[in-house]
Write a protein that holds these residues in place. Structure first.
Motif, PDB file in Angstrom:
ATOM      1  N   ILE A   1       0.839  -1.194   0.000  1.00  0.00           N
ATOM      2  CA  ILE A   1       0.000   0.000   0.000  1.00  0.00           C
ATOM      3  C   ILE A   1       0.875   1.245   0.000  1.00  0.00           C
ATOM      4  O   ILE A   1       1.937   1.284   0.626  1.00  0.00           O
TER       5      ILE A   1
ATOM      6  N   PRO B   1      -5.742   1.772  -0.972  1.00  0.00           N
ATOM      7  CA  PRO B   1      -6.464   0.831  -0.108  1.00  0.00           C
ATOM      8  C   PRO B   1      -7.715   0.231  -0.747  1.00  0.00           C
ATOM      9  O   PRO B   1      -8.043  -0.933  -0.507  1.00  0.00           O
TER      10      PRO B   1
ATOM     11  N   LEU C   1      -5.986  -0.369   9.330  1.00  0.00           N
ATOM     12  CA  LEU C   1      -6.143  -0.731   7.924  1.00  0.00           C
ATOM     13  C   LEU C   1      -6.097  -2.248   7.764  1.00  0.00           C
ATOM     14  O   LEU C   1      -6.885  -2.829   7.001  1.00  0.00           O
TER      15      LEU C   1
END
Length: 336
Positions: A264, A282, A319
């Protein structure tokens, strides 16, 4: 004082020595009875319940070639559970009735990396014997944990082949001569051990200026399918993932997903030891993980290479929880 008020106060004082409003931290925290948080849904496994999926922490970072606090990630991810609910209006699913439990952490040796890897393989092998249908959700730890995890996963299907979809900015096929087994060598170890064949491995998100040509040549020579971060940007994740699934699913009986969070872009995942620009968005990862979760052939996943000690407000660990939940939402959509 009314009887109901007296009863209520008496109940609230239970176990607190008669001191009003004094409760355990969990009882004292705000609770909305119409909302289920992950921290209350994902309970500790009792050792017997047959599970759809189970969370296994592997707190190892001594094998990282860069300074890393990845051993703290399982705890940081669990701490983030309280920030999420079990319901997704996007996927139209409430996960709270799925049999997903926290199996705990695999105990690491204090100094011996080889012993740590042996414990990972031994533990997961035994888990698959006891829970033949479980989808493990492995929370690293640095990426070195993927080699023993994949070896145990491969042994789960004797006489059959497994495929791997590997999200990463790096090939992770460094040589062993310049540092031994590290977080930069898991896929060389997987390829050389025969746990998976190169033509059944797809790497997604590999970035420029983060790998050397000899290692790129090595994976190509083994038949690994490589899709760069730029490929994803130009063609879109859906198209790239479809190619990857077709490649790794050809002649295989099960698929393992290894997700290095440094794939990412650093703007979204600052808590990774090897951050860099030009990484995936994301949303690309969320969509891909949902689709992979929905695929019955996908039978295991790991998330690796988060360092909570350099994170910003735990955003990278949070995340990872969202990635895990998207994957579980996919599993929930599988046909019975």
């Amino acid at each position: 004082m009314s009887g109901s008020e007296s009863s209520s106060e008496s109940s609230s004082n239970s176990g607190s020595g008669g001191i009003p409003f004094l409760k355990s931290p969990d009882q004292a925290a705000f609770r909305d009875h119409l909302e289920t948080r992950l921290s209350h849904w994902i309970r500790r496994w009792d050792g017997q319940e047959q599970l759809i999926a189970g969370i296994i922490g592997i707190p190892l970072s001594k094998s990282s070639i860069s300074l890393s606090g990845a051993s703290m990630t399982p705890a940081a991810v669990r701490a983030a559970f309280k920030s999420f609910t079990t319901y997704s209006l996007e996927y139209g699913v409430d996960l709270q009735h799925m049999a997903v439990r926290d199996l705990g952490d695999i105990q690491m040796h204090v100094t011996d990396i080889g012993e740590c890897h042996s414990r990972i393989e031994t533990c997961l092998t035994k888990l698959y014997e006891k829970q033949p249908s479980i989808v493990p959700i492995v929370i690293g730890g640095d990426h070195s944990i993927s080699r023993p995890s994949v070896k145990a996963f491969s042994a789960r299907y004797p006489g059959k082949k497994v495929g791997i979809i590997h999200f990463d900015a790096h090939h992770d096929v460094r040589n062993f001569e310049d540092g031994g087994v590290t977080n930069g060598t898991p896929f060389r170890g997987i390829l050389e051990s025969g746990a998976a064949l190169g033509n059944n491995i797809a790497q997604i998100g590999i970035r420029g200026f983060m790998n050397s040509k000899p290692y790129h040549d090595y994976v190509l020579s083994k038949g690994v399918h490589v899709f760069t971060s730029r490929d994803v940007r130009i063609s879109g994740m859906d198209a790239i993932l479809a190619q990857a699934i077709a490649a790794v699913g050809d002649g295989t009986d099960a698929i393992y997903v290894s997700f290095d969070v440094d794939v990412i872009d650093q703007a979204y995942a600052p808590g990774c030891p090897a951050i860099g620009t030009g990484g995936l968005n994301p949303w690309d990862a969320l969509d891909a993980l949902y689709l992979l979760g929905a695929l019955p052939q996908v039978r295991g996943i790991d998330f690796v290479c988060i360092d909570p000690t350099v994170d910003v407000r735990n955003v990278t660990s949070r995340l990872a929880v969202q990635f895990m939940l998207s994957f579980l939402a996919g599993i929930a959509s599988r046909p019975d």
